[in-house]
Design a protein around this motif. Structure first.
Motif, PDB file in Angstrom:
ATOM      1  N   ILE A 100     -68.066  76.760 -30.708  1.00  8.37           N
ATOM      2  CA  ILE A 100     -68.805  77.394 -31.826  1.00  8.37           C
ATOM      3  C   ILE A 100     -68.240  76.871 -32.964  1.00  8.37           C
ATOM      4  O   ILE A 100     -68.906  76.828 -34.058  1.00  8.37           O
ATOM      5  CB  ILE A 100     -68.344  79.041 -31.756  1.00  8.37           C
ATOM      6  CG1 ILE A 100     -69.323  79.531 -30.881  1.00  8.37           C
ATOM      7  CG2 ILE A 100     -68.888  79.748 -33.287  1.00  8.37           C
ATOM      8  CD1 ILE A 100     -69.067  80.821 -30.285  1.00  8.37           C
ATOM      9  N   ARG A 101     -67.049  76.339 -33.202  1.00  5.13           N
ATOM     10  CA  ARG A 101     -66.340  75.844 -34.532  1.00  5.13           C
ATOM     11  C   ARG A 101     -67.161  74.435 -34.754  1.00  5.13           C
ATOM     12  O   ARG A 101     -67.218  73.807 -35.613  1.00  5.13           O
ATOM     13  CB  ARG A 101     -64.880  75.626 -34.154  1.00  5.13           C
ATOM     14  CG  ARG A 101     -64.115  76.940 -34.305  1.00  5.13           C
ATOM     15  CD  ARG A 101     -62.649  76.697 -34.618  1.00  5.13           C
ATOM     16  NE  ARG A 101     -62.440  76.150 -35.700  1.00  5.13           N
ATOM     17  CZ  ARG A 101     -61.454  75.485 -36.252  1.00  5.13           C
ATOM     18  NH1 ARG A 101     -60.415  75.461 -35.275  1.00  5.13           N
ATOM     19  NH2 ARG A 101     -61.038  74.913 -37.546  1.00  5.13           N
ATOM     20  N   LYS A 106     -71.048  77.710 -40.307  1.00  5.93           N
ATOM     21  CA  LYS A 106     -69.666  77.753 -40.296  1.00  5.93           C
ATOM     22  C   LYS A 106     -69.295  79.287 -40.854  1.00  5.93           C
ATOM     23  O   LYS A 106     -68.225  79.574 -40.961  1.00  5.93           O
ATOM     24  CB  LYS A 106     -69.194  76.995 -41.449  1.00  5.93           C
ATOM     25  CG  LYS A 106     -69.604  75.390 -41.026  1.00  5.93           C
ATOM     26  CD  LYS A 106     -68.899  75.080 -39.919  1.00  5.93           C
ATOM     27  CE  LYS A 106     -69.246  73.592 -39.465  1.00  5.93           C
ATOM     28  NZ  LYS A 106     -68.812  73.291 -38.077  1.00  5.93           N
ATOM     29  N   ARG A 107     -70.328  79.950 -41.053  1.00  5.35           N
ATOM     30  CA  ARG A 107     -69.959  81.571 -41.353  1.00  5.35           C
ATOM     31  C   ARG A 107     -71.021  82.438 -40.660  1.00  5.35           C
ATOM     32  O   ARG A 107     -72.265  82.121 -40.923  1.00  5.35           O
ATOM     33  CB  ARG A 107     -69.915  82.012 -42.833  1.00  5.35           C
ATOM     34  CG  ARG A 107     -69.678  83.150 -43.246  1.00  5.35           C
ATOM     35  CD  ARG A 107     -69.893  83.374 -44.940  1.00  5.35           C
ATOM     36  NE  ARG A 107     -69.768  84.821 -45.369  1.00  5.35           N
ATOM     37  CZ  ARG A 107     -71.010  85.288 -45.218  1.00  5.35           C
ATOM     38  NH1 ARG A 107     -71.841  84.958 -44.761  1.00  5.35           N
ATOM     39  NH2 ARG A 107     -70.846  86.692 -45.482  1.00  5.35           N
ATOM     40  N   TYR A 108     -70.596  83.469 -40.185  1.00  7.30           N
ATOM     41  CA  TYR A 108     -71.446  84.388 -39.351  1.00  7.30           C
ATOM     42  C   TYR A 108     -71.429  85.919 -40.250  1.00  7.30           C
ATOM     43  O   TYR A 108     -70.496  86.132 -40.594  1.00  7.30           O
ATOM     44  CB  TYR A 108     -71.029  84.674 -38.120  1.00  7.30           C
ATOM     45  CG  TYR A 108     -71.329  83.274 -37.107  1.00  7.30           C
ATOM     46  CD1 TYR A 108     -72.701  83.161 -36.597  1.00  7.30           C
ATOM     47  CD2 TYR A 108     -70.512  82.463 -37.006  1.00  7.30           C
ATOM     48  CE1 TYR A 108     -72.973  82.057 -36.008  1.00  7.30           C
ATOM     49  CE2 TYR A 108     -70.878  81.228 -36.257  1.00  7.30           C
ATOM     50  CZ  TYR A 108     -72.139  81.167 -35.557  1.00  7.30           C
ATOM     51  OH  TYR A 108     -72.103  80.168 -35.004  1.00  7.30           O
ATOM     52  N   SER A 127     -60.789  84.248 -32.915  1.00  2.00           N
ATOM     53  CA  SER A 127     -61.637  84.135 -34.220  1.00  2.00           C
ATOM     54  C   SER A 127     -61.072  84.458 -35.153  1.00  2.00           C
ATOM     55  O   SER A 127     -61.811  83.870 -36.390  1.00  2.00           O
ATOM     56  CB  SER A 127     -62.976  84.643 -33.361  1.00  2.00           C
ATOM     57  OG  SER A 127     -63.101  85.860 -33.570  1.00  2.00           O
ATOM     58  N   ILE A 131     -63.003  81.269 -37.353  1.00  2.00           N
ATOM     59  CA  ILE A 131     -64.231  81.089 -37.849  1.00  2.00           C
ATOM     60  C   ILE A 131     -64.479  82.429 -38.616  1.00  2.00           C
ATOM     61  O   ILE A 131     -63.614  83.392 -38.553  1.00  2.00           O
ATOM     62  CB  ILE A 131     -65.192  81.304 -36.768  1.00  2.00           C
ATOM     63  CG1 ILE A 131     -64.965  82.679 -35.874  1.00  2.00           C
ATOM     64  CG2 ILE A 131     -65.514  79.882 -35.897  1.00  2.00           C
ATOM     65  CD1 ILE A 131     -66.145  82.853 -34.695  1.00  2.00           C
ATOM     66  N   LYS A 132     -65.260  82.150 -39.632  1.00  2.00           N
ATOM     67  CA  LYS A 132     -65.762  83.380 -40.571  1.00  2.00           C
ATOM     68  C   LYS A 132     -66.753  84.318 -39.814  1.00  2.00           C
ATOM     69  O   LYS A 132     -67.812  84.034 -39.658  1.00  2.00           O
ATOM     70  CB  LYS A 132     -66.052  82.829 -41.932  1.00  2.00           C
ATOM     71  CG  LYS A 132     -64.908  82.137 -42.475  1.00  2.00           C
ATOM     72  CD  LYS A 132     -65.387  81.501 -43.990  1.00  2.00           C
ATOM     73  CE  LYS A 132     -64.148  80.772 -44.434  1.00  2.00           C
ATOM     74  NZ  LYS A 132     -64.104  79.614 -45.390  1.00  2.00           N
TER      75      LYS A 132
END
Length: 192
Positions: A100-101, A106-108, A127, A131-132
């Protein structure tokens, strides 16, 4: 179900959604609820990424599908023995997160998954740093391991109490939990 999630993000023109699933069909008329949700989200113009931890063993290797609105990555869990299966689930969580990275997104706005919540616990913990995600939301269809004890898949005892503790902790790690009925809300309040 979608109505609740949709109302939470009133005013968002385009949502970026990350689904963590254990069942996904890869065909437009798939039989799983998340298949319908993905189609609905895409039809509304949203962008969707699906991290599919395949517990069925249907896929013997990783499957990848990428379009302009949808990205799907599959990690197959093929082990038969429980210790190896648990190890594969943990490694699958890490592999999916690293995959996913590499996505364009880049932001969910929304991370969405369903019960069993503890299935993605390693992903959820890692996460937060990698990740954001604006909101982490759980759709709780079955109360694990309670449901599994009732149908005879998990025996009562030390193992079930440990599983219950891990699952309760997992449920609490989400920003929101969606339930199917008012009685489930009552039941969840008593249990967690």
């Amino acid at each position: 179900m979608w109505r609740i999630v949709n109302e939470f993000f009133v005013g968002c023109a385009v949502l970026t959604v990350l689904l963590l699933v254990k069942k996904f069909s890869f065909v437009p008329s798939g039989a799983w609820l998340f298949d319908d949700m993905v189609l609905s989200l895409i039809d509304k113009g949203h962008r969707v990424s699906v991290a599919f931890l395949d517990l069925s063993g249907e896929h013997s290797r990783s499957v990848e599908r990428v379009t302009d609105k949808l990205t799907v990555f599959t990690y197959p869990v093929t082990a038969r023995s429980m210790p190896l299966k648990v190890l594969q689930v943990v490694l699958g969580n890490i592999w999916l997160l690293l995959k996913i990275r590499t996505f364009e997104i880049k932001r969910y706005d929304l991370l969405l998954t369903s019960s069993v919540a503890s299935l993605f616990l390693p992903f959820l913990y890692l996460s937060k740093a990698l990740i954001k995600v604006r909101v982490r939301f759980l759709l709780l269809w079955d109360f694990f391991p309670i449901h599994h004890m009732e149908i005879g898949k998990v025996k009562k005892g030390l193992a079930s109490r440990m599983l219950y503790g891990v699952e309760a902790h997992s449920v609490k790690s989400f920003d929101g939990v969606g339930l199917m009925s008012p009685k489930n809300i009552e039941f969840l309040g008593i249990r967690i």
